[in-house]
Design a protein around this motif. Sequence first.
Motif, short mmCIF file in Angstrom:
data_model
loop_
_atom_site.label_atom_id
_atom_site.label_comp_id
_atom_site.label_asym_id
_atom_site.label_seq_id
_atom_site.Cartn_x
_atom_site.Cartn_y
_atom_site.Cartn_z
N ILE A 137 0.84 -1.19 0.00
CA ILE A 137 0.00 0.00 0.00
C ILE A 137 0.88 1.25 0.00
CG2 ILE A 137 -1.83 1.26 1.19
CD1 ILE A 137 -2.66 -1.53 0.20
N LEU A 138 0.48 2.23 -0.79
CA LEU A 138 1.11 3.54 -0.80
C LEU A 138 -0.01 4.56 -0.59
CD1 LEU A 138 3.59 5.30 -1.17
CD2 LEU A 138 3.35 5.06 -3.65
N ALA A 139 0.01 5.25 0.57
CA ALA A 139 -1.15 6.07 0.95
C ALA A 139 -0.74 7.41 1.53
CB ALA A 139 -2.01 5.31 1.97
N ALA A 140 -1.66 8.36 1.41
CA ALA A 140 -1.44 9.69 1.99
C ALA A 140 -1.47 9.61 3.51
CB ALA A 140 -2.52 10.66 1.50
N ASP A 141 -0.58 10.36 4.14
CA ASP A 141 -0.49 10.37 5.61
C ASP A 141 -1.54 11.34 6.15
OD1 ASP A 141 0.21 10.29 8.24
OD2 ASP A 141 2.29 10.92 7.98
N ILE A 142 -2.77 10.83 6.32
CA ILE A 142 -3.89 11.61 6.83
C ILE A 142 -4.52 10.86 7.99
CG2 ILE A 142 -4.38 12.74 4.63
CD1 ILE A 142 -6.64 10.70 4.22
N PRO A 143 -5.34 11.55 8.83
CA PRO A 143 -5.99 10.86 9.94
C PRO A 143 -6.78 9.65 9.46
CG PRO A 143 -6.25 13.22 10.18
CD PRO A 143 -5.63 13.00 8.83
N GLY A 144 -6.66 8.55 10.19
CA GLY A 144 -7.32 7.31 9.80
C GLY A 144 -6.39 6.44 8.99
N MET A 145 -5.85 6.99 7.92
CA MET A 145 -4.94 6.22 7.08
C MET A 145 -3.68 5.84 7.85
SD MET A 145 -5.47 5.45 3.83
CE MET A 145 -6.16 6.90 3.04
N ASN A 146 -3.20 6.76 8.67
CA ASN A 146 -1.99 6.45 9.43
C ASN A 146 -2.26 5.54 10.62
OD1 ASN A 146 -3.25 8.36 11.08
ND2 ASN A 146 -1.87 10.01 10.46
N GLU A 147 -3.52 5.18 10.84
CA GLU A 147 -3.83 4.11 11.80
C GLU A 147 -3.80 2.75 11.12
OE1 GLU A 147 -7.36 4.89 14.26
OE2 GLU A 147 -7.23 6.99 13.60
N LEU A 148 -4.14 2.74 9.83
CA LEU A 148 -4.16 1.50 9.07
C LEU A 148 -2.77 1.09 8.60
CD1 LEU A 148 -5.89 -0.69 7.66
CD2 LEU A 148 -6.13 0.89 5.73
N ILE A 149 -1.96 2.09 8.26
CA ILE A 149 -0.64 1.82 7.68
C ILE A 149 0.45 1.98 8.73
CG2 ILE A 149 1.02 2.47 5.91
CD1 ILE A 149 -1.59 1.23 4.86
N GLN A 150 1.19 0.92 8.97
CA GLN A 150 2.42 1.00 9.76
C GLN A 150 3.59 0.97 8.78
OE1 GLN A 150 2.79 -1.87 12.94
NE2 GLN A 150 4.96 -1.45 13.22
N GLU A 151 4.37 2.02 8.79
CA GLU A 151 5.41 2.22 7.79
C GLU A 151 6.31 1.00 7.63
OE1 GLU A 151 7.32 4.58 4.84
OE2 GLU A 151 5.43 4.89 5.93
N ARG A 152 6.40 0.51 6.39
CA ARG A 152 7.25 -0.61 5.98
C ARG A 152 6.86 -1.94 6.63
NH1 ARG A 152 13.26 1.92 4.72
NH2 ARG A 152 12.49 3.98 4.07
N VAL A 153 5.70 -1.96 7.28
CA VAL A 153 5.16 -3.22 7.81
C VAL A 153 3.89 -3.58 7.04
CG1 VAL A 153 4.16 -4.40 9.81
CG2 VAL A 153 6.13 -2.87 10.11
#
Length: 372
Positions: free
Chosen positions: A293-309
């Motif tokens: 996944i490649l996603a914008a760092d916005i509220p909510g999205m940064n809860e779903l995405i753990q960087e490089r995990v």
Amino acid sequence: MRILLVIGRLKRSGSVLGAIALAKQLRHLGCSVTLVTLAHKDTWDTYLLQELTVTGTRVVSADSHTLLAVFRPAKFTRFLQEQKPDLVCSYNIRPDFLNAVSKGPWVSVSSVRVFLGDAYRIQLGRILGSVAVRIYCVALRRMDGVIAISDAIYKWLLDQKISPQRIFHIPNFLDEKWLKEDLMDLPPTHDEIRVVISGKLMKHKRVDWAIRAVCEVANEYPELHLDIVGDGPMRADLERLVTQLGGDGRVVFHGKIDDLKPLLNNAHIVLQTSLVEGIPRALMEAMARGKTILAADIPGMNELIQERVSGYLFDSNSLPSLIEQMKFVLRGKAFLPSLQVRGYITENFNPRVSGEQTLGAFQSMLFAKEGK
């Protein structure tokens, strides 16, 4: 417990799929669940209806989809009285308003799935958006409870003076079927590198960023292609942009499709460029397929995405940041292991755990209402 889950139209969207996933979990837990659509049955998505029929979930129409129904809620109230529910949980603005103004012995709940403040201001403008948020929050305060699917939404609801005793933070989750299919621990090995982005083609989704980024990065990586899934008012403008950037043949518009899995199976990267989201199901479905996944760092999205995990984040205010992150992934072939990505979504957004948490929240609301 007799539960009604109220949606607008029975069509493929994040909120509707969320309601269907919850219906299945609640049925597993012994609840009687009915999916209520405000729209007439002639408008129902036959694919979703067939899926619900197979799982034994009852679907009925309240036939209250017109705007006038919000100002004359008596018809919907009579419908609820006939159904005799213990609890009514609604999804999205029109069902939420009808749920809020309908009076009865049942518990009223809203499932808030988008970061509302930013969403309304982006779609309606600063002034009208702020007015819409205030009106919506009046409706939410009339509810017996509110489900927030992300920590950002939970904090926003607190800022709107909604009592913390009535807010329940329960993460978004997928239908279990997405987590049970066979999965290879490798990305596709064909010569092309395919990026997929899906969603309604509206301005705040910033699909133009996806097009600009892919066309720019393709100068260095000519095997790069973009698949766009969805339709909307921006489609003609986006198609013109593709032509202007020389991306014809590289960028493909697929429109609305019922089954995203074939495209996901062929994808290396799934992209999310939106300015505002909750915890989007489209990305969760891609993660269940083990996609990077490649996603914008916005509220909510940064809860779903753990960087490089579970994926990679880029600066939501910077198109160059998106381009550099895309190049980083391609340069180092830094596609994340499929089993690792699926394992993350299964562990942190588990449907059975979230289903049990939701039922617990419903029972707590029912107990509180009966104790009044």
